[in-house]
Design a protein around this motif. Structure first.
Motif, short mmCIF file in Angstrom:
data_model
loop_
_atom_site.label_atom_id
_atom_site.label_comp_id
_atom_site.label_asym_id
_atom_site.label_seq_id
_atom_site.Cartn_x
_atom_site.Cartn_y
_atom_site.Cartn_z
N ASN A 68 0.86 -1.19 0.00
CA ASN A 68 0.00 0.00 0.00
C ASN A 68 0.90 1.24 0.00
N LEU A 69 0.91 1.94 -1.14
CA LEU A 69 1.84 3.06 -1.31
C LEU A 69 1.26 4.38 -0.83
N ILE A 70 0.00 4.40 -0.52
CA ILE A 70 -0.62 5.69 -0.22
C ILE A 70 -0.08 6.32 1.08
N PRO A 71 0.11 5.57 2.18
CA PRO A 71 0.72 6.19 3.37
C PRO A 71 2.13 6.70 3.09
N LEU A 72 2.86 5.97 2.27
CA LEU A 72 4.21 6.41 1.91
C LEU A 72 4.15 7.72 1.13
N LEU A 73 3.20 7.79 0.21
CA LEU A 73 3.03 9.02 -0.58
C LEU A 73 2.64 10.19 0.33
N ASP A 74 1.78 9.93 1.30
CA ASP A 74 1.40 10.98 2.25
C ASP A 74 2.62 11.52 2.99
N LEU A 75 3.43 10.59 3.45
CA LEU A 75 4.61 10.98 4.21
C LEU A 75 5.57 11.81 3.36
N VAL A 76 5.80 11.35 2.15
CA VAL A 76 6.75 12.05 1.26
C VAL A 76 6.21 13.42 0.89
N LEU A 77 4.91 13.51 0.67
CA LEU A 77 4.33 14.82 0.35
C LEU A 77 4.46 15.79 1.53
N GLN A 78 4.34 15.27 2.73
CA GLN A 78 4.54 16.14 3.90
C GLN A 78 5.98 16.61 3.99
N LEU A 79 6.91 15.73 3.69
CA LEU A 79 8.32 16.14 3.67
C LEU A 79 8.56 17.21 2.60
N VAL A 80 7.96 17.00 1.43
CA VAL A 80 8.10 17.98 0.35
C VAL A 80 7.54 19.33 0.79
N MET A 81 6.40 19.30 1.44
CA MET A 81 5.79 20.54 1.93
C MET A 81 6.73 21.25 2.90
N PHE A 82 7.36 20.49 3.79
CA PHE A 82 8.27 21.09 4.76
C PHE A 82 9.43 21.78 4.05
N PHE A 83 10.03 21.10 3.09
CA PHE A 83 11.19 21.68 2.41
C PHE A 83 10.79 22.85 1.52
N ILE A 84 9.57 22.83 1.00
CA ILE A 84 9.11 23.99 0.23
C ILE A 84 8.96 25.20 1.16
N MET A 85 8.45 24.96 2.36
CA MET A 85 8.26 26.06 3.30
C MET A 85 9.58 26.67 3.74
N ILE A 96 -0.29 5.18 -8.66
CA ILE A 96 0.42 5.80 -7.52
C ILE A 96 1.93 5.86 -7.79
N THR A 97 2.45 4.87 -8.46
CA THR A 97 3.91 4.76 -8.59
C THR A 97 4.55 5.95 -9.31
N PRO A 98 4.02 6.41 -10.46
CA PRO A 98 4.63 7.60 -11.10
C PRO A 98 4.54 8.85 -10.22
N MET A 99 3.41 8.95 -9.49
CA MET A 99 3.25 10.08 -8.58
C MET A 99 4.30 10.05 -7.48
N LEU A 100 4.56 8.86 -6.99
CA LEU A 100 5.56 8.69 -5.94
C LEU A 100 6.95 9.02 -6.49
N ASP A 101 7.21 8.59 -7.73
CA ASP A 101 8.51 8.90 -8.35
C ASP A 101 8.72 10.40 -8.43
N MET A 102 7.69 11.09 -8.90
CA MET A 102 7.80 12.54 -9.05
C MET A 102 7.99 13.22 -7.69
N THR A 103 7.27 12.72 -6.70
CA THR A 103 7.37 13.30 -5.37
C THR A 103 8.75 13.09 -4.77
N PHE A 104 9.32 11.93 -5.03
CA PHE A 104 10.68 11.67 -4.54
C PHE A 104 11.69 12.61 -5.22
N GLN A 105 11.46 12.90 -6.49
CA GLN A 105 12.36 13.82 -7.18
C GLN A 105 12.25 15.22 -6.59
N LEU A 106 11.02 15.64 -6.32
CA LEU A 106 10.83 16.94 -5.66
C LEU A 106 11.51 16.96 -4.29
#
Lengths: 150, 167
Positions: A13-30, B16-26
């Protein structure tokens, strides 16, 4: 959590991982400071207890980084070797700032020259650059130092 | 032609996977451009000397003569910072001299300079110049400037180095 699909394969399940990474991205953008791209980590600033935090409202700035050998490093250029190169660079920067100020209806540019000199550099290149800044027409400047706790 | 039945499962499968790839690059970009050093960087503001008419001094700075004689002082207070290059004390402070209109006073260290400056602050109206030798290490100059600012001087500027043109 891993899910078991109908064909027996295991899909993470990649969605929790995506949530976490997006939060990290938000932090670094801020906290991203794009002005910091004009400064270089090659310059070791001296310590000063009376140094105040930089004014975030000052956006019209020019960073002049002096390395320990007294060479002036400017973003996007090779290090300026001679005083005449420094003079030419500062005059062209001042003329650009003056044109922008005139278009904005101001008499003089409000550009702040920020000098970041290495702690092991001699005073001579710093003084010469100050003199050239004054000769070019700049009127506001700052020295940068690392804030030392009292 | 057979029409798809509405009862069939119509779950949308988001990639989800391409979105995750892009997010990791960001994320990688922002981690690499993150500079925490700027958080501890501070500014030391200093002023240009102003002529009595209220205008700034002329743009062209002529090389000023060494300000070693009390009569030639351009500010009520000048701190002369001398240095040596003897292989051991390269660029460190070797002597601190406080020049006033009355005369010169040699001070042994920065603490003594601070005490001397605090006693002179009223009569100099907060104006002070630092005349440092050209081979002085920049960190030492900032130490002197730091001491001047901590002594309560608001208008701290630089005079021409006493040894400019000597070397």
């Amino acid at each position: 959590m891993a899910q078991v699909s109908n064909d027996g394969g295991c899909e993470p399940n990649l969605i929790p991982l995506l949530d976490l990474v997006l939060q990290l991205v938000m932090f670094f953008i801020m906290v991203a400071n794009f002005a910091a791209q004009q400064v270089t980590s090659d310059v070791m600033l001296p310590l000063a207890t009376s140094a105040r935090p930089p004014d975030p409202g000052e956006t019209d700035v020019i960073y002049l980084n002096l390395n320990s050998e007294g060479k002036l490093m400017v973003t996007g250029r090779e290090p300026l070797q001679t005083l005449s190169e420094v003079k030419y660079f500062l005059i062209s920067e001042y003329n650009t700032a003056k044109r922008a100020a005139e278009q904005a209806g101001e008499k003089e540019p409000k550009t702040v020259v920020i000098i970041r000199a290495d702690k092991n550099a001699d005073f001579k290149p710093v003084y010469e650059i100050l003199k050239e800044c004054k000769g070019a027409g700049f009127r506001k400047w700052q020295l940068r130092a690392t804030v030392k706790n009292k | 032609m057979a029409r798809p039945s509405r009862t069939m499962s119509s779950a949308i499968d988001l990639p989800i996977t391409p979105m995750l790839d892009m997010t990791f690059q960001l994320l990688a970009f922002f981690i690499l451009s993150f500079n925490p050093m700027s958080a501890v960087e501070g500014q030391l503001q200093f002023t240009l000397p102003v002529s009595p008419g209220g205008r700034l001094e002329p743009v062209e700075l002529p090389p000023e003569p060494p300000t070693t004689e009390p009569g030639k002082l351009t500010a009520p207070l000048t701190v002369v910072v001398k240095t040596v290059r003897d292989g051991v004390n390269d660029g460190n402070i070797s002597a601190l001299i406080l020049q006033t209109l009355e005369g010169e006073l040699a001070v042994p260290d920065l603490e003594a300079l601070r005490a001397a400056l605090q006693s002179k602050r009223e009569e100099s109206a907060g104006q002070l110049k630092i005349a440092a030798e050209t081979r002085l290490k920049y960190a030492c100059l900032i130490d002197v400037m730091d001491t001047c600012l901590k002594s309560g001087f608001q208008n701290v500027g630089f005079a021409a180095p006493p040894d400019l043109g000597v070397h």
